[in-house]
Every structure is written in structure tokens, then in C-alpha cells.
Design an enzyme around this catalytic site. Sequence first.
Site: not given
Length: 419
Positions: A162, A304
Site C-alpha cells: 500500500y 488482503d
Amino acid sequence: MEEYKFEKIRPPEEGKFIEVKDGKLVVPDNPIVPYIEGDGIGPEVIGAARRIVDAAVEVAYGSKRRVVWWKVYAGIEAEPVYGTMLPQDTLNAIKAAKVALKGPMTTPIGSGWRSVNVALRQLLDLYANIRPVKYIKGIPAPHKYADKVDIVIFRENTEDVYAGIEWKYDSPEAEKVREFLKREFNIELRPDTGIGLKPISRFATRRIMRKALEWAIKYGRKRVTVMHKGNIMKYTEGYFKIWAFELAKEEFGDKVVFEEELQGAEVPEGKILVNDRIADNMFNQIITRPWDYDIIVTPNLNGDYLSDAAAALVGGLGVAPGANVGDYVGMFEPIHGSAPKYAGKNVANPTAATLSAAMMLDHIGWSEAAELVRKAIEETIASGKVTQDIARHLGIKPLTTTEFTEAVIENVKRLGGKG
């Protein structure tokens, strides 16, 4: 209280902002809660969630409390209003209100704008992505032990992939990095290699572990497992494990016990077990031994993958809630995407969005209403009243989004003695 300016929106006059005093949220009886409808099925599922929350708050507290909803804009809907996908108005609204309910937003793959979802989390420093995964009776799940799954995944939200440090394979920047690696470290990459960096810091690791342990204490959870690939990536994910254990020992030493200390003995009464698992083994373990896992703390990319896989064990993303939380601010949203092919058809399942809203109620201390929401959803689904995503596996007639919402509200009222 910090003052925020707004260009095209105004806070509702009938509500008040949540404040922070002495390190704690101070919640009025009429808190202003911004909501972002999102796109695709977003407006339908967020609309349903808001209706169910309003019913639960009314049943739980009567006229003493209510949520004052405030529409704000992000994603596709914001573009014609502000000329940008993520206006400062929206960021200021969430900062001022301390909470927000958010619908799914589409992120193009390979081109187009960078994810507004990610930008919101990073700009608001919502470093903990919290995803509870628990089986709801009546949902057809592919897993033999679905009813044993009750896991909360704490995924670090600001670093790892990210952080977004990468260069396209044929860019001047990538060429410079390849040349630097060759010159300084004698590391040679193919000339057609794209490059990404994977930053993981002690600071971010410690605070996600702190948040997970605080959650474990607050909600009576018994195990906190650090998931990592530190056997291969020793100085990023390996140190994620080292720093997480370090924090647990330093700040929660009187409340935790480490697996290696037990040497097979039982966990002492009142202690939280802290252990770790290699990422690939973790996937194996949640399938074969889900009852051994309670809270899982992980870097971003692992989290994730793991949260979507865990949701599949109990029936899929349509019933999986999520929260993105910082020190005080929380943004609550379903895990699933925007599902544009179902938009406007009144068939979407609002369960994940509604359970996310229940997490928001817990966050502000309105747990009585949150529990009503959860129980009403569970009883509605258990009775066979479900939307098309579940009904097609059961061979029964589905409810529309509106009908399912009404059924949940009826159960909220019945459970609260008002039906």
C-alpha cells in the site's frame, strides 16, 4: 476542538460531532456520521444499512439517541461535484466526525486513477484494517468447519504494497534503480523488470500489534497470531514478527504469554496467547484448524489475501464486514466490491455493509444497538430469508434488497420487544 472548513457541504445542524477528550471518544446522543454511498451497488447496500441502524438505535435507546447522517462524496460520484475523486471536504468531514460509513468504490486495474479506497485510509492514517470473519447459520458455506470460524484479521493498512513505491519496467526511474543495484550491490535485473519496494517499519508494526492486543482485551479474545513470511523476507516481514512480539512483551507483558514459553503446557487463566505462523502455513491452518485462531495480525498484502480466503470459508464476501481504524477515527465499509452489473437492480446483499455499520456502533460505544443488528441479521438469514447471492445456492426464492432490509428491521423490532 479543531475547526474544519467545508466548501460545498455543511454539517447537519441537528447533530454534533464526536470529540476526543483525555484519549477517549466522547459521543453525543446525536452524533453526525458522514456516509459515502460509493458506486455500483453502493447506494443500495449503504441505504439499507442506514435504515437498519436507525431502527436498531430507536429500539435500543428510544428517542434518547439517534444517528444524524451526513452525505459526503468520494469516487465516481465526487467527480462532477468537485472535479476530483477525493475532495478535501470529505477528508475534513471524516476527521471532524471521527467516524464514517462507506460503500464500495471501483478501482481500475492497470490504468486510471489510483485507488480512492487506499488514499482515504492513508490520508486519514487509518492504519488498522479490521476484518471479522464469523459463520452465520443458514449460509451455504463450502467449508466442513465453517461453524468453527470466528477470526478477526488485523491487516496493517499503510505500508507494504500500500505504500505504492514502484516503477514501470520501461520507465527512466526503473532503469536508474537497476543501474544503481548493479553498480552498488552487483545485483543484476533483466532490463524488462518492473520494480517495487516493500517498506515495513517498526513504528507501523508496533501500533497495529497494539491495536490488536487492545481489541483482544476489550472483547475477551484468547489468541493473537502474527502471520508473516519472515523465513524468506527476513528484514521486512521477519522484523514485522520481531517488532510485534517486542511490543507485546513491553506493553502487555502482564497480560500475554508466548507460545515458546509454554512448551506445550496450557495457557494460564487470564492470559492471551501470542504466537506466529508463516504465511503459507497460515492459509493451511485456517482451513484445517480454524478453531485454533482468534486474532491474526499481518502485513498488508498477506492480510488482503487472508481475509478474502477466510471469508470464502463462511460463504463469501457478501457477508464480510470491515473497518479501517486509526487512533480515534474509524471508517467502516464492506469488504466486497462495487459489483456494477447488479447496480440498480434491487438484488444486492446488504449484510456486509450492515455488519460494518454494526462495527461502527461498537466503535462509538453503542453496543446494544450493534448487537441487535447482528442478531437480527443472523435470525433473518437462518429463517431462509436471503438475497439472490445466497438463495441460488439453496434453491429457494430470493428476497430483493428492499425485502431483506424490511425482514431484518422486523427482527430488530421483535428482538427489542417492539415488534
